[in-house]
Design a protein around this motif. Structure first.
Motif, mmCIF file in Angstrom:
data_model
loop_
_atom_site.group_PDB
_atom_site.id
_atom_site.type_symbol
_atom_site.label_atom_id
_atom_site.label_comp_id
_atom_site.label_asym_id
_atom_site.label_seq_id
_atom_site.Cartn_x
_atom_site.Cartn_y
_atom_site.Cartn_z
ATOM 1 N N ARG A 72 -10.575 45.690 17.201
ATOM 2 C CA ARG A 72 -9.620 44.572 17.251
ATOM 3 C C ARG A 72 -10.156 43.413 18.078
ATOM 4 N N LYS A 73 -10.937 43.734 19.108
ATOM 5 C CA LYS A 73 -11.452 42.689 19.997
ATOM 6 C C LYS A 73 -12.495 41.813 19.313
ATOM 7 N N ILE A 74 -13.207 42.392 18.345
ATOM 8 C CA ILE A 74 -14.291 41.636 17.708
ATOM 9 C C ILE A 74 -13.963 41.229 16.273
ATOM 10 N N ALA A 75 -12.796 41.646 15.778
ATOM 11 C CA ALA A 75 -12.382 41.303 14.408
ATOM 12 C C ALA A 75 -10.972 40.717 14.456
ATOM 13 N N PRO A 76 -10.835 39.445 14.830
ATOM 14 C CA PRO A 76 -9.492 38.863 15.023
ATOM 15 C C PRO A 76 -8.661 38.790 13.760
ATOM 16 N N GLU A 77 -9.296 38.871 12.593
ATOM 17 C CA GLU A 77 -8.540 38.828 11.346
ATOM 18 C C GLU A 77 -7.750 40.108 11.093
#
Length: 292
Positions: free
Chosen positions: A7-12
Motif C-alpha cells: 500500500r505504501k508504494i502503490a497508491p492506486e
C-alpha cells in the motif's frame, strides 16, 4: 504484513479497493485471498461458492478482509473419450500459474484454497508451495452414492455391457441418470478423493476435514473455521514451507499406501514437492509402500 507494505508504494491500490466497497478500516486489515475452483464445470466445483462465502465470513469476522478469486477446473470424466482429455494435466499447471498471477499481482497476507477434484486440488497445493504465503486448504468433499452404491466409476462398464446387448438401453439410461446424485468429488478412491486426503496428510487442512460428504452441513463450518485460521496464520507469520517438509511427503505417501490411493498421485505429489523445493520420485513411493 506484505499487503500494508505494498500500500505504501502503490497508491492506486486503496482507491481501487474503495471502488469495490472496501472501507478505510478494511484497507488496514490482514488481506486474505480466497482462491477457489468454483464454476459450473462439473459436480466437484459447482457447489464450492457456499464454502467460499463461509470462508470469507470467517476471515471478516476475525479481523481480516477477504478477497474472492476464481479459477475453475475441468473434469476428467467429461473430458474422457475425446480430444478433451489432452487438456487435463495441462489444466493443473495452468490453474497453478493463474493463482500465482492472482496472488503476486496483488500481494496478500494469507490464503484459503477451496477445491475438490483431480487437477484443482493438486494445482492448489502446487500454488501454496510456489507462493509460500500462510495458507489453508478446504476440500469440497465427496458426492453421495447412487442406488445400490452406484458410482460414476461403473458407467463405463455398463456402457460396454449395453453395447454387447447384456443390458438394455433403458437400464444404461437409469444408471447414467442416478450415478451422480449430488455435487462433490466422485465417491470412490480415485484421484480426487486421494488428493483430498493427501492435502490433509501434508498438514495443510483442518484435521479430519478431508472426504467429508459434500452435502454435510459440517463442511460449511469447516470453511468458516478455515477463514478464521487463515487470519491467525497471517498474524503468526507461519508459512507453508515451515509446515511441509520431506517428512510430510513421506507421511502422505504412507497414508496413500494405507488408503490404496490413486496411482495418479505419482503425477501430482512429485510436482507439489517440487514447488516446495523438495524432491521425491517413484522410488520414494516404492520404498515407503514396500515397508508400509
Amino acid at each position: 504484513m506484505i499487503s500494508q507494505e505494498i500500500r505504501k508504494i502503490a497508491p492506486e491500490m486503496d482507491p481501487l479497493r474503495r471502488g469495490m466497497g472496501w472501507t478505510t478500516e478494511d484497507l488496514a486489515k490482514p488481506q486474505i485471498i480466497i482462491e477457489s475452483a468454483f464454476g459450473d464445470s462439473h459436480p466437484g466445483s459447482a457447489h464450492l461458492l457456499k464454502f467460499v462465502d463461509k470462508a470469507a465470513d470467517g476471515v471478516n469476522q476475525s479481523g481480516g478482509k477477504a478477497a474472492r478469486y476464481f479459477a475453475t477446473d475441468i473434469c476428467d470424466g467429461m473430458a474422457q473419450g475425446h480430444d478433451g482429455i489432452n487438456y487435463s494435466l495441462a489444466s493443473r499447471d495452468t490453474i497453478a500459474s493463474l493463482i500465482e498471477i492472482h496472488a503476486n499481482a496483488t500481494p496478500f497476507d494469507a490464503g484459503v484454497f477451496i477445491s475438490s477434484c483431480d487437477k484443482a486440488v493438486p494445482s492448489h497445493l502446487m500454488s501454496i508451495g510456489r507462493l509460500n504465503i500462510p495458507a489453508i486448504i478446504v476440500t469440497g468433499g465427496v458426492m453421495e452414492a447412487g442406488p445400490d452404491l452406484l458410482t460414476l466409476e461403473q458407467i463405463g462398464a455398463y456402457s460396454a455391457m449395453c453395447q454387447r446387448g447384456e443390458i438394455t438401453e433403458e437400464k444404461l439410461t437409469y444408471y447414467k441418470e442416478n450415478a451422480c446424485p449430488s455435487c462433490g468429488a466422485c465417491s470412490f478412491m480415485g484421484t480426487a478423493a486421494t488428493m483430498q486426503v493427501m492435502a490433509e496428510a501434508l498438514g495443510l487442512m483442518l484435521p479430519g476435514s478431508a472426504l467429508m460428504p459434500a452435502t454435510c452441513e459440517d463442511l460449511e463450518e469447516v470453511a468458516l473455521k478455515a477463514g478464521i485460521q487463515a487470519v491467525k496464520l497471517a498474524k503468526m507469520n507461519l508459512y507453508p514451507k515451515d509446515i511441509v517438509t520431506i517428512k510430510s511427503f513421506e507421511n502422505a505417501i504412507l497414508v496413500h499406501a494405507a488408503i490404496s490411493g490413486s496411482s495418479n498421485s505419482l503425477l501430482h505429489l512429485p510436482a507439489i514437492a517440487h514447488e516446495f523445493g523438495l524432491y521425491i520420485d517413484e522410488k520414494t513411493f516404492d520404498s515407503i509402500h514396500k515397508n508400509a
